[in-house]
Design a protein around this motif. Structure first.
Motif, short mmCIF file in Angstrom:
data_model
loop_
_atom_site.label_atom_id
_atom_site.label_comp_id
_atom_site.label_asym_id
_atom_site.label_seq_id
_atom_site.Cartn_x
_atom_site.Cartn_y
_atom_site.Cartn_z
N SER A 174 -10.66 -5.52 20.89
CA SER A 174 -10.18 -4.78 19.73
C SER A 174 -9.40 -5.68 18.78
N ARG A 175 -9.80 -5.69 17.52
CA ARG A 175 -9.15 -6.57 16.56
C ARG A 175 -7.84 -6.00 16.05
N GLY A 176 -7.73 -4.68 15.98
CA GLY A 176 -6.49 -4.06 15.53
C GLY A 176 -5.31 -4.43 16.41
N PRO A 177 -5.43 -4.29 17.73
CA PRO A 177 -4.35 -4.72 18.61
C PRO A 177 -4.02 -6.21 18.49
N LEU A 178 -5.03 -7.03 18.22
CA LEU A 178 -4.76 -8.46 18.02
C LEU A 178 -3.93 -8.67 16.76
N LEU A 179 -4.20 -7.90 15.72
CA LEU A 179 -3.38 -7.95 14.51
C LEU A 179 -1.96 -7.53 14.82
N ALA A 180 -1.80 -6.45 15.60
CA ALA A 180 -0.47 -5.99 15.98
C ALA A 180 0.27 -7.06 16.78
N LEU A 181 -0.44 -7.70 17.70
CA LEU A 181 0.17 -8.74 18.52
C LEU A 181 0.68 -9.89 17.67
N GLY A 182 -0.15 -10.34 16.73
CA GLY A 182 0.26 -11.47 15.90
C GLY A 182 1.45 -11.15 15.00
N VAL A 183 1.36 -10.03 14.27
CA VAL A 183 2.43 -9.68 13.33
C VAL A 183 3.71 -9.32 14.07
N GLY A 184 3.58 -8.53 15.14
CA GLY A 184 4.76 -8.12 15.89
C GLY A 184 5.48 -9.29 16.54
N THR A 185 4.73 -10.22 17.07
CA THR A 185 5.34 -11.38 17.71
C THR A 185 6.06 -12.25 16.70
N ALA A 204 -0.70 -14.74 21.83
CA ALA A 204 -1.57 -14.62 20.67
C ALA A 204 -2.38 -15.90 20.46
N ALA A 205 -1.73 -17.05 20.62
CA ALA A 205 -2.43 -18.32 20.45
C ALA A 205 -3.51 -18.50 21.51
N LEU A 206 -3.20 -18.07 22.73
CA LEU A 206 -4.18 -18.21 23.82
C LEU A 206 -5.39 -17.33 23.57
N ILE A 207 -5.18 -16.11 23.05
CA ILE A 207 -6.30 -15.22 22.78
C ILE A 207 -7.19 -15.80 21.69
N ALA A 209 -7.50 -18.92 20.89
CA ALA A 209 -8.17 -20.10 21.43
C ALA A 209 -9.36 -19.71 22.31
N LEU A 210 -9.16 -18.70 23.15
CA LEU A 210 -10.25 -18.25 24.02
C LEU A 210 -11.39 -17.66 23.21
N ALA A 211 -11.05 -16.90 22.16
CA ALA A 211 -12.09 -16.31 21.32
C ALA A 211 -12.89 -17.40 20.61
N THR A 212 -12.19 -18.40 20.09
CA THR A 212 -12.87 -19.51 19.42
C THR A 212 -13.73 -20.29 20.41
#
Length: 395
Positions: A174-185, A204-207, A209-212
């Motif tokens: 889910s991309r929405g939670p990833l956005l929340a993770l980045g902004v919230g952190t 967030a950086a690890l996610i 990196a793994l996606a890339t």
């Protein structure tokens, strides 16, 4: 005196209740027992809550069905106030840590149910849960990551707990939670008082990196591929429907929980349960079909509120949110900052503050209550201080 001056731990039964809420969400209705705590809020916060509640009720009078809308608006507003009151009662985000244990149960259930009923194919189609939507599951995983990362004094268990949350987030895709993770952190990193601990950006950086890496090496794990997808998944059509629906009743909207039929892009699919249950050929019960529009969302919190409550209702929401986000920066609490700002960012592409939910929206409002109550005075503690002073002077 600030409520932060008196660290408070709720009774053990309250901690157990909080831990069980992710597993059995209706337990958060216990928050109604804390409504009286709203009287302890600072005067400014009470004025803003009064303005918010008034706008929700007034907006209902300008809807196509005012009596029905007034009842639903009153119920929703009362639930919001109850969750805010629960936050005032709990006072500190550390008292919400038991949520993590229930969330870990949800993650285990999601993996077990998906693998048992659909095998690895089900995971490839995105990890699911019987009563948590895929996006909801990803967002809860983000909250679990935040609790694990910000838990001061935690032990070794934070590593396996964080790892389970991380792989669940990846499998949900889910991309929405990833956005929340980045902004919230980032918000927690910028505004938290305990120094800038850059390592909190690691999840967030690890996610990313793994996606890339998954895309570069062409690893066959489809959920992760979605994290770098820039498609809107039809949200632009839902936003268009929401605006057109609002235009039919611009002052008060169409009424709480009555916007579904106006979201034709979603409504045409009829009643649907979670995608995981759909893949298992578990259809929506006939008794729920007539209510299927009640839980359709506009995939943008402000458009959703505009559709249901019009200009009047959304003005109250904006004022309350704006004040709460501003007050959050003075708390210095990383979990409060991460959830309030992270969820707000995700609200651009989803609706994660609409009640009721499987507990994540309730969490946002409870943390809003903690923010509003940072200057609340508690008679029990003040009386205790007065008695101490009187005793001291008597001696």
């Amino acid at each position: 005196m600030s409520s932060r001056s008196h660290p408070v731990t709720p009774p053990r039964q309250v901690s157990w209740l909080i831990a069980l809420i992710p597993v059995f969400p209706p337990l958060y209705l216990a928050a109604f027992g804390a409504l009286g705590r709203l009287r302890t809020l600072p005067l400014t916060a009470r004025y803003i809550l009064f303005f918010f509640a008034s706008t929700q009720l007034v907006a209902a009078l300008f809807t196509p069905r005012p009596l029905l809308s007034l009842g639903l608006a009153a119920a929703r507003t009362l639930l919001i106030l109850a969750m805010i009151a629960a936050g005032v009662y709990l006072r500190e985000s550390r008292n919400l840590r038991p949520l993590l244990w229930g969330q870990l149960v949800i993650f285990g259930t999601a993996w077990g149910y998906t693998l048992f009923t659909q095998g690895w194919t089900g995971v490839q189609e995105r990890l699911g849960h019987p009563y948590y939507y895929v996006v909801s599951l990803g967002l809860v995983a983000v909250v679990a990551l935040w609790i694990s990362v910000f838990w001061r004094g935690g032990g070794w268990w934070r590593w396996p707990a964080g790892a389970l949350a991380l792989v669940t987030l990846l499998a949900a895709g889910s991309r929405g939670p990833l956005l929340a993770l980045g902004v919230g952190t980032v918000a927690a990193l910028v505004f938290a008082r305990r120094g800038r601990q850059w390592w909190v950006l690691l999840p967030a950086a690890l996610i990313l990196a793994l996606a890339t890496l998954n895309t570069t090496l062409n690893i066959p794990f489809k959920p992760v591929e979605r994290l770098l997808n820039d498609q809107t998944s039809g949200r632009e059509y839902v936003w268009r429907d929401a605006v057109q629906g609002w235009q039919t009743s611009p002052v008060g909207g169409v009424g709480p929980y009555q916007g579904g039929p106006f979201l034709s892009y979603l409504y045409k699919d009829g009643c649907q349960l979670t995608p995981t249950l759909q893949r298992n050929q578990i259809a929506c019960p006939p008794g729920l079909e007539r209510w299927s529009g009640a839980w359709l969302i506009a995939h943008n919190a402000w458009l959703h509120w505009l559709l249901e409550s019009g200009i009047v209702g959304v003005s109250g929401l904006v004022v309350l949110m704006g004040y709460g986000l501003w007050r959050a920066t003075s708390t210095g609490d990383p979990l409060i900052l991460a959830v309030l700002y992270g969820f707000t960012a995700m609200n651009v592409v989803d609706v994660v503050i609409a009640l009721p939910s499987p507990h994540f929206a309730e969490l946002w409002w409870a943390l809003m209550g903690m923010t509003l109550g940072t200057q609340a005075k508690h008679p029990r503690h003040n009386n205790g201080q007065a008695q101490t002073k009187e005793t001291g002077s008597g001696n």
